[in-house]
Design an enzyme around this catalytic site. Sequence first.
Site, PDB file in Angstrom:
ATOM      1  N   LEU A  31      44.235  37.710  43.381  1.00  0.00           N
ATOM      2  CA  LEU A  31      44.400  38.913  44.187  1.00  0.00           C
ATOM      3  C   LEU A  31      45.038  38.624  45.536  1.00  0.00           C
ATOM      4  O   LEU A  31      45.766  39.448  46.072  1.00  0.00           O
ATOM      5  CB  LEU A  31      43.047  39.593  44.409  1.00  0.00           C
ATOM      6  CG  LEU A  31      42.391  40.243  43.180  1.00  0.00           C
ATOM      7  CD1 LEU A  31      41.022  40.784  43.553  1.00  0.00           C
ATOM      8  CD2 LEU A  31      43.273  41.355  42.638  1.00  0.00           C
ATOM      9  N   GLY A  32      44.758  37.458  46.103  1.00  0.00           N
ATOM     10  CA  GLY A  32      45.320  37.136  47.403  1.00  0.00           C
ATOM     11  C   GLY A  32      44.746  35.860  47.965  1.00  0.00           C
ATOM     12  O   GLY A  32      43.797  35.279  47.418  1.00  0.00           O
ATOM     13  N   SER A  36      41.759  30.446  54.685  1.00  0.00           N
ATOM     14  CA  SER A  36      40.602  29.641  54.294  1.00  0.00           C
ATOM     15  C   SER A  36      40.090  29.892  52.889  1.00  0.00           C
ATOM     16  O   SER A  36      39.205  29.178  52.421  1.00  0.00           O
ATOM     17  CB  SER A  36      39.448  29.887  55.282  1.00  0.00           C
ATOM     18  OG  SER A  36      39.075  31.255  55.278  1.00  0.00           O
ATOM     19  N   VAL A  39      41.180  34.544  46.506  1.00  0.00           N
ATOM     20  CA  VAL A  39      40.401  35.606  45.875  1.00  0.00           C
ATOM     21  C   VAL A  39      41.046  35.958  44.546  1.00  0.00           C
ATOM     22  O   VAL A  39      42.263  36.158  44.460  1.00  0.00           O
ATOM     23  CB  VAL A  39      40.328  36.852  46.783  1.00  0.00           C
ATOM     24  CG1 VAL A  39      39.460  37.925  46.137  1.00  0.00           C
ATOM     25  CG2 VAL A  39      39.781  36.486  48.152  1.00  0.00           C
ATOM     26  N   LYS A  54      35.629  34.716  44.895  1.00  0.00           N
ATOM     27  CA  LYS A  54      36.140  34.209  46.161  1.00  0.00           C
ATOM     28  C   LYS A  54      35.798  32.728  46.249  1.00  0.00           C
ATOM     29  O   LYS A  54      34.642  32.339  46.060  1.00  0.00           O
ATOM     30  CB  LYS A  54      35.518  34.968  47.340  1.00  0.00           C
ATOM     31  CG  LYS A  54      35.977  34.477  48.710  1.00  0.00           C
ATOM     32  CD  LYS A  54      35.303  35.294  49.818  1.00  0.00           C
ATOM     33  CE  LYS A  54      35.672  34.797  51.197  1.00  0.00           C
ATOM     34  NZ  LYS A  54      34.974  35.578  52.263  1.00  0.00           N
ATOM     35  N   ASP A 140      31.357  40.927  62.405  1.00  0.00           N
ATOM     36  CA  ASP A 140      32.801  41.144  62.267  1.00  0.00           C
ATOM     37  C   ASP A 140      33.085  42.409  61.451  1.00  0.00           C
ATOM     38  O   ASP A 140      33.736  42.352  60.410  1.00  0.00           O
ATOM     39  CB  ASP A 140      33.455  39.929  61.605  1.00  0.00           C
ATOM     40  CG  ASP A 140      34.978  39.954  61.696  1.00  0.00           C
ATOM     41  OD1 ASP A 140      35.504  40.555  62.659  1.00  0.00           O
ATOM     42  OD2 ASP A 140      35.641  39.377  60.816  1.00  0.00           O
TER      43      ASP A 140
END
Length: 246
Positions: A31-32, A36, A39, A54, A140
């Site tokens: 997916l991407g 770091s 996924v 992940k 975050d």
Amino acid sequence: MSAREDLLAADPAELSLLLELPAHVVVTERLGVTASSAVWRGRDRRRGADVVVKAVAPERRGSMEAEARAMARAGDHPGVLTVATVGTGPGGHAWTVTDEMRGSIAELAAGEDVTQLLRWGAQSAEALAHVHAAGIVHGDITPTNVLIDPAGHARLADFGAAVMQRDVPDARPGGHTPAWSAPDRRRGAPATPESDVYGLSATLLHVLPGAGEGVRRRVRRLLARGVQRDPARRPTAHDLARGLAP
């Protein structure tokens, strides 16, 4: 080839071996990638659910394990993304498996009306209040970290910067996204429940249409309080949840 490059170069079959995933988790496509992590989309054949895998290189293992601990401490709450499985591959790569979401509130807001956006905001604030009550600061909150599940419910995700308030060893500053961070965080202060409220308020102000397009003034006033420079003047997550309820 570095451990991170191993992740980026692996095809689905190689990734399953590299991470030593359970046999019932089948990886289908990437997916991407970020600086770091990588996924991947997959399928949990045992539960019949579409999932996201992940994975991070060994040097990021501690951060991922801390994230998994924070999400586990948050418990089974409908507003928190659940980690179905967590593990470490033979080479030290760490990974988690979570259910696949429809997308982030940033991606989906444009196609929804104000009532739905307020409902997602209230659900996110309820989840944040629950997280705070469990002794966790998310650290975050951004528009890409509020996800929408297939049933249309908002879920808080990405606890990689979370701080465990009750655990002295985990009382670290944590990472954050400056564009969505409270002024106190940008000055180097640690994450707090008040800085989480700032992040969620800024997120909702970003995705909600202007007051002239149907957002009630009291909601705008509430969110404006949430982004006050003085942390002591911000509402609690519980206050946000109550005030945002459609």
